[in-house]
Design an enzyme around this catalytic site. Structure first.
Site, PDB file in Angstrom:
ATOM      1  N   GLU A   1       0.837  -1.203   0.000  1.00  0.00           N
ATOM      2  CA  GLU A   1       0.000   0.000   0.000  1.00  0.00           C
ATOM      3  C   GLU A   1       0.870   1.251   0.000  1.00  0.00           C
ATOM      4  OE1 GLU A   1      -3.260   2.083   2.947  1.00  0.00           O
ATOM      5  OE2 GLU A   1      -3.184  -0.097   2.867  1.00  0.00           O
TER       6      GLU A   1
ATOM      7  N   HIS B   1      -5.292   8.762   0.346  1.00  0.00           N
ATOM      8  CA  HIS B   1      -5.215   7.354  -0.015  1.00  0.00           C
ATOM      9  C   HIS B   1      -5.647   7.134  -1.460  1.00  0.00           C
ATOM     10  CE1 HIS B   1      -5.462   2.990   0.508  1.00  0.00           C
ATOM     11  NE2 HIS B   1      -6.631   3.054  -0.118  1.00  0.00           N
TER      12      HIS B   1
END
Length: 424
Positions: A80, A378
């Protein structure tokens, strides 16, 4: 070494590798390991069972860290992108006021020896304690090398547990494992002492194994962040409001285990990524951290307060069982290179670095949560992944991602349309 590398994320992979190799003074074999495939299937087959291949994670570098007055580059292996970005940004905020300071209690692990079927458990407990000196000596006979390096079993404790299966006498061996994670050492000592514990308690020894609730191996980190560092020109909130919202978020976690679980996951995002990059046992650290958080009812591992100067005071405390010798790190060339980049001299130093990384990760995550929301940053990073999935060539990935964010349409179908448009 200077861990502040402006524009690092804008460099291509070769340029970043050169920047890290130069700053960390990497050996040629470490650079080669990072450049190529680090673990071949033949070697992998000696590490795990039923091996059919290998799985590679991106190896990234979190920048801006200053820990105990020393700049460090932090290797992270994680799928991530926002984890690496958040750690770097959290470190940058802390850097404005001197960075992180750490404190570690020492590398002590606990082995447990479970005795069942004990007729007089409290008297048996006392017999075990009376034999402490002899038990310590017997335990240390199992690992003379550890003793020669200043470690070894240092104490014996005993507890009586009232369980659904009746009373049990549980003996704890407190072992200084020095710079190892320590699992093999403490397990061997527990196995060796099983007959002695049976003789002393009159019971039957069953489990003989370490505890991952490593509450004798606590790492702490703290930092101070002035309110103005927390602000952003694009936000309506000023730094003081962001500061207070972070403190409120910490109070929320302190009162609600549903929130505390996610709060602590944010800390572990950073710690797990570093332990994965260095081929250490992230599962042991996860187990210990959450068990420690649950000792008095599940609670956050980090705290946020306003100090007398009006700055945000941030701290974290958790058990970290980590090693710089032994284990699987030496079997993985990329992990060896990651350790060279990290440049820690002891397990205690490593534990302090991990605590600082966890705090940086948590701080940056909370700052985003209380202001623009976690999805803004994000999804901006995620847009690049969507662009790649939609078939964008490398020279269009950034442009497609930017358009997806501008349109607030971070979807693969829209990305595919943009790829077609921009390729004409």
């Amino acid at each position: 070494m200077d861990s502040r590398i402006p524009g690092f994320y804008k460099q291509d992979v070769d340029e970043r590798r050169h920047s890290v190799a130069e700053r960390a003074n990497l050996a040629a074999d470490a650079v080669a390991a990072i450049e190529g495939r680090g673990l071949d299937p033949v070697r992998a087959d000696t590490i795990s069972e039923n091996v059919v291949g290998t799985l590679e994670y991106p190896l990234s570098i979190a920048t801006n860290f200053r820990i105990d007055g020393e700049d460090r580059l932090i290797p992270m292996a994680v799928e991530e992108t926002s984890v690496v970005a958040a750690a770097s940004y959290g470190a940058r905020m802390a850097r404005e006021h001197g960075g992180f300071s750490t404190q570690v209690t020492g590398p002590h692990m606990i082995a447990q020896i479970q005795a069942v079927g004990v007729d007089d458990p409290f008297a048996a407990k006392q017999r075990v304690l009376d034999a402490e000196d002899r038990l310590v000596d017997l335990a240390n006979e199992e690992d003379p090398v550890l003793v020669d390096h200043g470690g070894g079993c240092e104490a014996v404790q005993a507890r009586v547990l009232d369980t659904d299966r009746g009373p049990m006498v549980v003996t704890h061996l407190v072992v200084n494992v020095q710079d190892a994670m320590g699992g093999n050492a403490v397990n061997s000592m527990a196995e060796a002492l099983a007959p002695e514990i049976e003789a002393l308690t009159g019971g039957t020894v069953q489990l003989r194994i370490l505890s991952n609730l490593a509450d004798r191996r606590i790492a702490r980190a703290r930092c101070t962040v002035p309110p103005e560092v927390l602000a952003d020109d694009d936000w309506e909130l000023d730094g003081t409001e962001v500061r207070d919202r972070i403190v409120d978020a910490g109070a929320f976690a302190g009162s609600d285990p549903y929130r505390a679980a996610t709060h602590n996951k944010g800390i572990m995002n950073g710690i797990d990524a570093v332990t994965t990059a260095t081929f250490n046992d992230w599962r042991a650290i996860e187990a210990g951290a959450h068990a420690y958080a649950a000792l008095d009812g599940y609670a956050p591992l980090s705290t946020y307060e306003v100090n007398a100067e009006g700055d945000l005071s941030c701290s974290v405390e958790l058990p970290i069982q980590i090693g710089t010798v032994g284990g699987a790190t030496q079997l993985q060339p990329v992990a060896g290179a990651a350790m060279e980049i990290l440049d820690v001299d002891s397990a205690d130093e490593f534990a302090g670095v991990l605590a600082a990384v966890g705090l940086a990760q948590n701080l940056a995550g909370l700052r985003a949560l209380v202001s623009e929301g976690i999805q803004h940053g994000h999804m901006s990073l995620h847009a690049k992944n969507i662009a790649i999935q939609a078939g964008a060539p490398s020279d269009l990935v950034d442009e497609v991602a930017e358009r997806l964010v501008e349109e607030d349409a971070i979807r693969e179908d829209r990305a595919a349309e943009l790829v077609d448009e921009l390729s004409e």
